[in-house]
Scaffold this motif. Structure first.
Motif, PDB file in Angstrom:
ATOM      1  N   ARG A 169       1.014  -1.126   0.003  1.00  0.00           N
ATOM      2  CA  ARG A 169      -0.030  -0.091   0.120  1.00  0.00           C
ATOM      3  C   ARG A 169       1.105   1.289   0.002  1.00  0.00           C
ATOM      4  N   PHE A 170       0.638   2.033  -0.873  1.00  0.00           N
ATOM      5  CA  PHE A 170       1.443   3.177  -1.090  1.00  0.00           C
ATOM      6  C   PHE A 170       1.373   4.145  -0.017  1.00  0.00           C
ATOM      7  N   ASP A 171       2.326   5.208   0.405  1.00  0.00           N
ATOM      8  CA  ASP A 171       2.373   6.156   1.318  1.00  0.00           C
ATOM      9  C   ASP A 171       1.125   7.299   1.221  1.00  0.00           C
ATOM     10  N   ALA A 172       0.242   7.116   2.127  1.00  0.00           N
ATOM     11  CA  ALA A 172      -1.007   8.051   1.765  1.00  0.00           C
ATOM     12  C   ALA A 172      -0.480   9.787   1.558  1.00  0.00           C
ATOM     13  N   ASP A 173       0.603  10.210   2.219  1.00  0.00           N
ATOM     14  CA  ASP A 173       1.132  11.481   2.078  1.00  0.00           C
ATOM     15  C   ASP A 173       1.537  11.653   0.619  1.00  0.00           C
ATOM     16  N   ASP A 174       2.365  10.587  -0.014  1.00  0.00           N
ATOM     17  CA  ASP A 174       2.659  10.661  -1.518  1.00  0.00           C
ATOM     18  C   ASP A 174       1.465  10.758  -2.459  1.00  0.00           C
ATOM     19  N   MET A 175       0.371   9.760  -2.124  1.00  0.00           N
ATOM     20  CA  MET A 175      -0.676  10.214  -3.009  1.00  0.00           C
ATOM     21  C   MET A 175      -1.375  11.309  -2.934  1.00  0.00           C
ATOM     22  N   VAL A 176      -1.323  11.888  -1.672  1.00  0.00           N
ATOM     23  CA  VAL A 176      -2.172  13.473  -1.674  1.00  0.00           C
ATOM     24  C   VAL A 176      -1.337  14.449  -2.576  1.00  0.00           C
ATOM     25  N   ARG A 177       0.143  14.114  -2.410  1.00  0.00           N
ATOM     26  CA  ARG A 177       1.101  15.068  -3.222  1.00  0.00           C
ATOM     27  C   ARG A 177       0.637  14.840  -4.745  1.00  0.00           C
ATOM     28  N   ILE A 178       0.444  13.607  -5.168  1.00  0.00           N
ATOM     29  CA  ILE A 178       0.020  13.451  -6.557  1.00  0.00           C
ATOM     30  C   ILE A 178      -1.259  14.100  -6.833  1.00  0.00           C
ATOM     31  N   ILE A 179      -2.360  13.604  -5.985  1.00  0.00           N
ATOM     32  CA  ILE A 179      -3.681  14.329  -6.260  1.00  0.00           C
ATOM     33  C   ILE A 179      -3.423  15.865  -6.454  1.00  0.00           C
ATOM     34  N   GLU A 180      -2.731  16.567  -5.616  1.00  0.00           N
ATOM     35  CA  GLU A 180      -2.719  17.921  -5.511  1.00  0.00           C
ATOM     36  C   GLU A 180      -1.989  18.569  -6.591  1.00  0.00           C
ATOM     37  N   ALA A 181      -1.051  17.630  -7.273  1.00  0.00           N
ATOM     38  CA  ALA A 181      -0.269  17.995  -8.490  1.00  0.00           C
ATOM     39  C   ALA A 181      -0.925  17.871  -9.579  1.00  0.00           C
TER      40      ALA A 181
END
Ligand code: PLP
Length: 360
Positions: A169-181
């Motif tokens: 499972r990927f790091d949720a903070d990394d995923m948020v950075r991707i969603i925001e970018a």
């Protein structure tokens, strides 16, 4: 005929091979992430009784209204979010591509990942961008992913949470950075939700470009072919326009509604699979030379001693055990096999055969 085919069929389609599903009759089937548990007899009898009310001469409810209500209740779907049903989540991936495809539009995913993101993007005429995960633990390479998003401006970004075929499972903070970018949609694919405690479902609405996609396949209803997409209503309304009428047939609607209203039966099964996953992982770790990757899904990725994956795969097949050979599927999956968690006795047979094939 060949010249007409060459003239008419797009080169990228001609270059493909049709999706291959191996013949599995008589095998211990540990290749496709299915729930191995059968339905209890009384549960089955009650289900068959509900099928009496089905009218096969009529078209199904085009929206699957009752099924939508059952899904909303069973899966804690936020009431303000829209919900769209697909003939498996594969069909939702297709609808997403058809909604946004245009020449030069891109779909981006991390690799190794679920192959249908690339394949379906290609069918729809979209370009595909794959960004490698980090080799040692298959975590997201955040700088490389953000850089690719900036450079490629993808219309669609897919993040499987947990990821297939790596199981992590990927790091949720990394995923948020991707969603925001991301300049377009980010689809968090929670196909393996029954086997983890983490989800982005509760975060829907925090960003206008976040959608969550799920399937009932892995929780035990793979034969029904039902996926669902959840997200802001304006997005769901647009994607609904490319859906074929009656895409979810009446038997699936009635059967899934029944199963979801009795979800405790399936939950018990998925809990057993989670417990078995721990046993299987421990047993794999005891076989010298095999590296098992931690998993929050209903399968475990293993790396075999160099040069042995193909022969171990063939040896298991001879013993009537079918798994997925990923050696050659992606450079980062060299010597890798993917093992679906089965029944306790199936896992025991798998472990015995693996130990024998590696060291026998
Ligand atoms: C990450 C992921 N998404 C989607 C799917 C497709 O599921 P469905 O059976 O709903 O088409 C799979 C199936 O293996 C998967 O691994």
């Amino acid at each position: 005929m060949n010249d007409i085919i060459e003239r008419l069929v797009r080169p990228e389609i001609r270059a493909l091979r049709a999706y291959h599903v191996p013949e599995a009759g008589g095998f211990v089937k540990l290749d496709a992430m299915e729930n191995p548990y059968a339905w209890p007899e009384d549960f089955k009898a009650e289900w068959l009784e509900t099928l009496r009310a089905v009218e096969p001469n009529r078209y199904p409810d085009p929206q699957g209204t009752e099924l939508q209500q059952a899904l909303r209740a069973a899966m804690e779907i936020p009431h303000e979010m829209g919900l769209l049903l697909g003939n498996g989540s594969d069909e939702l991936i297709q609808m997403l591509a058809m909604t946004v495809a245009a020449p030069g539009r891109k779909v981006l995913a991390v690799e190794p990942g679920f192959v249908m993101y690339r394949m379906i993007g290609l069918f729809a005429g979209m370009d595909y961008v794959g960004v490698p995960l980090q080799a040692e633990d298959f975590s997201i390479d955040l700088p490389a992913t953000l850089e690719a998003i900036e450079r490629e401006q993808p219309a669609l970004v897919y993040l499987a949470y947990p990821n297939n075929p790596t199981g992590n499972r990927f790091d949720a903070d990394d995923m948020v950075r991707i969603i925001e970018a991301a300049p377009g949609l980010v689809i968090v694919d929670e196909a393996y939700a029954p086997f983890t405690d983490s989800s982005f479902m509760g975060l829907l609405g925090d960003w206008p470009n976040l959608l969550v996609m799920r399937t009932v396949s892995k929780m035990g209803l793979a034969g029904l072919r039902l996926g669902y997409l959840v997200g802001p209503r304006p997005w769901i309304e647009e994607i609904d326009k490319v859906r074929l009428p009656y895409n979810v047939n009446v038997l699936t609607q009635v059967s899934a509604t029944f199963a979801l209203r009795h979800k405790a039966v399936l939950d018990e099964q998925t809990h057993s699979i989670r417990a078995e996953r721990v046993h299987l992982f421990e047993a794999l770790a005891r076989i010298p030379g095999i590296h098992a990757y931690p998993s929050e899904a209903n399968f475990i990725l293993v790396r075999m001693p160099a040069g042995t994956a193909d022969s171990v795969f063939a040896g298991l097949k001879e013993r009537r055990i079918l798994i997925k050979n990923l050696n050659g599927a992606h450079p980062m999956l060299a010597n890798c096999l993917r093992l679906t968690v089965g029944l306790p006795q199936e896992n025991a047979a798998l472990i015995e055969a693996l130990a024998d094939l590696v060291h026998g």
